[in-house]
Design a protein around this motif. Sequence first.
Motif, mmCIF file in Angstrom:
data_model
loop_
_atom_site.group_PDB
_atom_site.id
_atom_site.type_symbol
_atom_site.label_atom_id
_atom_site.label_comp_id
_atom_site.label_asym_id
_atom_site.label_seq_id
_atom_site.Cartn_x
_atom_site.Cartn_y
_atom_site.Cartn_z
ATOM 1 N N TYR A 1 32.273 25.826 56.241
ATOM 2 C CA TYR A 1 31.058 25.020 56.442
ATOM 3 C C TYR A 1 30.205 25.580 57.577
ATOM 4 O O TYR A 1 28.969 25.626 57.491
ATOM 5 C CB TYR A 1 31.448 23.574 56.721
ATOM 6 C CG TYR A 1 30.278 22.615 56.827
ATOM 7 C CD1 TYR A 1 29.409 22.444 55.748
ATOM 8 C CD2 TYR A 1 30.041 21.900 57.998
ATOM 9 C CE1 TYR A 1 28.332 21.560 55.834
ATOM 10 C CE2 TYR A 1 28.968 21.023 58.098
ATOM 11 C CZ TYR A 1 28.113 20.863 57.011
ATOM 12 O OH TYR A 1 27.050 19.998 57.099
ATOM 13 N N LYS B 1 30.068 28.673 58.429
ATOM 14 C CA LYS B 1 29.426 29.894 57.943
ATOM 15 C C LYS B 1 28.200 29.564 57.076
ATOM 16 O O LYS B 1 27.193 30.281 57.114
ATOM 17 C CB LYS B 1 30.433 30.733 57.149
ATOM 18 C CG LYS B 1 31.508 31.372 58.028
ATOM 19 C CD LYS B 1 32.528 32.143 57.215
ATOM 20 C CE LYS B 1 32.015 33.511 56.788
ATOM 21 N NZ LYS B 1 31.790 34.430 57.919
ATOM 22 N N ILE B 2 28.278 28.480 56.307
ATOM 23 C CA ILE B 2 27.113 28.046 55.525
ATOM 24 C C ILE B 2 25.969 27.679 56.454
ATOM 25 O O ILE B 2 24.814 28.076 56.248
ATOM 26 C CB ILE B 2 27.478 26.859 54.613
ATOM 27 C CG1 ILE B 2 28.488 27.296 53.551
ATOM 28 C CG2 ILE B 2 26.237 26.277 53.941
ATOM 29 C CD1 ILE B 2 29.074 26.154 52.750
ATOM 30 N N ASN B 3 26.274 26.931 57.512
ATOM 31 C CA ASN B 3 25.255 26.516 58.469
ATOM 32 C C ASN B 3 24.702 27.695 59.264
ATOM 33 O O ASN B 3 23.597 27.615 59.814
ATOM 34 C CB ASN B 3 25.812 25.459 59.424
ATOM 35 C CG ASN B 3 26.010 24.116 58.735
ATOM 36 O OD1 ASN B 3 25.347 23.824 57.747
ATOM 37 N ND2 ASN B 3 26.924 23.298 59.241
ATOM 38 N N GLU C 1 24.958 31.860 55.816
ATOM 39 C CA GLU C 1 25.620 32.706 54.840
ATOM 40 C C GLU C 1 25.516 32.092 53.433
ATOM 41 O O GLU C 1 25.382 30.887 53.269
ATOM 42 C CB GLU C 1 27.074 32.933 55.241
ATOM 43 C CG GLU C 1 27.195 33.706 56.545
ATOM 44 C CD GLU C 1 28.591 34.247 56.791
ATOM 45 O OE1 GLU C 1 29.348 34.390 55.809
ATOM 46 O OE2 GLU C 1 28.911 34.523 57.956
ATOM 47 N N ASP C 2 25.582 32.957 52.440
ATOM 48 C CA ASP C 2 25.334 32.555 51.062
ATOM 49 C C ASP C 2 26.463 31.685 50.506
ATOM 50 O O ASP C 2 27.630 32.085 50.530
ATOM 51 C CB ASP C 2 25.165 33.807 50.196
ATOM 52 C CG ASP C 2 24.764 33.470 48.778
ATOM 53 O OD1 ASP C 2 23.629 33.015 48.580
ATOM 54 O OD2 ASP C 2 25.598 33.653 47.873
ATOM 55 N N PHE C 3 26.096 30.497 49.990
ATOM 56 C CA PHE C 3 27.076 29.541 49.461
ATOM 57 C C PHE C 3 27.869 30.157 48.310
ATOM 58 O O PHE C 3 29.097 30.057 48.246
ATOM 59 C CB PHE C 3 26.342 28.284 48.994
ATOM 60 C CG PHE C 3 27.252 27.156 48.575
ATOM 61 C CD1 PHE C 3 27.516 26.098 49.428
ATOM 62 C CD2 PHE C 3 27.850 27.138 47.310
ATOM 63 C CE1 PHE C 3 28.344 25.059 49.049
ATOM 64 C CE2 PHE C 3 28.687 26.112 46.923
ATOM 65 C CZ PHE C 3 28.934 25.070 47.814
ATOM 66 N N VAL D 1 23.255 20.644 50.744
ATOM 67 C CA VAL D 1 24.688 20.901 50.852
ATOM 68 C C VAL D 1 25.349 19.750 51.597
ATOM 69 O O VAL D 1 24.862 19.309 52.642
ATOM 70 C CB VAL D 1 24.962 22.233 51.579
ATOM 71 C CG1 VAL D 1 26.462 22.452 51.764
ATOM 72 C CG2 VAL D 1 24.348 23.394 50.818
ATOM 73 N N LYS E 1 27.088 21.695 46.724
ATOM 74 C CA LYS E 1 25.669 22.067 46.769
ATOM 75 C C LYS E 1 24.996 21.611 45.474
ATOM 76 O O LYS E 1 25.505 21.853 44.382
ATOM 77 C CB LYS E 1 25.524 23.580 46.924
ATOM 78 C CG LYS E 1 24.069 24.069 46.958
ATOM 79 C CD LYS E 1 24.002 25.577 47.128
ATOM 80 C CE LYS E 1 22.557 26.073 47.137
ATOM 81 N NZ LYS E 1 22.480 27.544 47.306
#
Length: 651
Positions: A256, A258-260, A263-265, A311, A325
């Motif tokens: 999570y 890394k998403i914030n 980075e690409d989901f 997300v 997502k």
Amino acid sequence: MRFKYFFIQIPFFFCLFLNAQTVDKEVLLEVGGDPVYVSEFMNVYNKNLDLVQDESQKDVDAYLELFTNYKLKLKEAKTLGLDKKPSYNRELLTYRKQLAKNFMTDNTVTEALVEEAYYRISNDVKAQHILVLLSEDAAAADTLAAFNKITKLRETTLIEGFGNVMTQKADGKTIIAEQLGWFNGFKMVYAFENAAFNTAVGETSQPFRTRFGYHIVNVQDKRESRGERTVAHIMVVDKEDDATAENPETRIQDIYKKINQGEDFEALAKQFSDDKSSASKGGVMPPFSGGQLSAAKFEDVAFSLEHVGAVSKPFKTQYGWHIVKLYNKKPVADFKDIKTELVQKVQRDERSKRIDDALYSKLKKMYNLNNEEPNLDYFVSVLKADYYKRKWKLPSNFEADKILFTIGETNYTYKDFGNYLVKTQRNLRDSVPFNHIVSEKYTEFFNKSLVEYHEAHLEEVNSEFANVINEYRDGLLLFDLMENTIWNASKTDSLDIQEFYNSNKKEYILPERIDAVVASSTKQKTLKKVSKLLEENMSLDRIKNLVNSNDSVEVIFTSGIMDAEHQVLPKGFKFKKGISKIFKHHDAFEVVQVKDILPETEKTLEEAKGAVISDYQNEKEAKWVKSLADKYKVVVNKDILKKVKSEIEKQ
């Protein structure tokens, strides 16, 4: 019933076999003395031509061989008397009854009801109602009193407000008042649904009756249904059987972060999601509507996302930890996609009464019957007071043999209807007149007899129905034969299976694998540092502490036994002990530490059991079919076959 699995398990598509309806066609071949006509073969060939994926099955000779094998099996099934088994005939009868329902409806009425149902599942109604309780067999005086009461209550709601009347007048005994909240099609009895959907927002319906009594419904609001969502998700499960696996909550929180970090989901889903069915697609799941998934919390989170691209925070279900997502929002599935399901629901619902009434009218016209009710005074005269208590019997001098009505060539006698009166007795109020009882029962009996007569003669009036029944009849025989002869081999041929495995061990191989750690990051510089630390044999926890922080996850590790197809490994990855070079995979950089290489090994019988049994059964079936060809002489008419090939070439 087994028939729903039959079409999956039969190894070839001749379960769609279509019997020739005529006998004056040319004979293509004989199987054990039984003729097989060209029309029969051509029907099968043409009907299934678009279904085959193997080009060899379009070759007439190859196709004829498969067809002949199918006919050999059917010949053997009948020789063994499988078509005489009570279980076979029971299952065939059950299927026939189920199939007949599809051929005994008025399609025009069904279509209208299905379209109405689609509109109603596409929209929600918020409503409240007041009910005056009344039994279904209430006396005329009680019915009138209940109607007058609900009418007066409606008039009062128009003056004092619906909510006030609900509070003041409902006693929970004879008058019920309820806030119903939101609902859509099929959630209420059909009469109630009609009233709710046909009443404007803010208005109160006219009184209407259901089996519960008389209602009025006040519609508070209407809206489109929640519809359908398309989402992608990343799932992390608790690998209890892997002591080296990371805590799933820690892992999902790292993902999570890394998403914030931007980075690409989808890339993260491909690398780290434990849902193998969606990981390779970037986590994207098939579209679903409310109530379709078995995880209510997952649905709630998915439907709570308002904007495409939004997300969720990590959350837990019974399956593991997730991040969701939102990809797409749809109000409701397309009509064509759920039409079949709606037809089935309509036919099971109270709506079916409209379909039944249309069928009765159609059949009366088909068999030249009128709507006039015969003189039923005789039946009224023989009923006695014990009928109200379910104790009535036909009198000893009952006029049993008189004809009451005729359908086709079948006469229905006084005794037939008299027995129906006896059989359908139920407790009634003694205020219900006998003439009303007899008239109602006659209508039921006549309609029931009409439908049963038509169903019994359906093959005679509907060739499509006859064809489908023939298909299923032969297919069911083949299923029983294959089940008893081949598919149950694993239960009885254990020694033969072991011997088969021993002779074919080299066919069942575990591929070469590695015991490895894969480090993944979007930053090549970070992986250079991780690569050096791995070379120094530093523990993964220490590397994480050095590279990651509470606010930033720079690297995620995946460790364990992997084969060349593992999702974190790039295609063509060379198995070699040590630290790999840094490479790009799934829009990220990765480095692999190969601790050990596990060589290709033969699977044990237990590990390969499914494949072994399947291969054993195929070999056993091939030998068995060959023995059938020896048992039942097959004679192919070469000249006719040549004509068949010529006709097919012209298509």
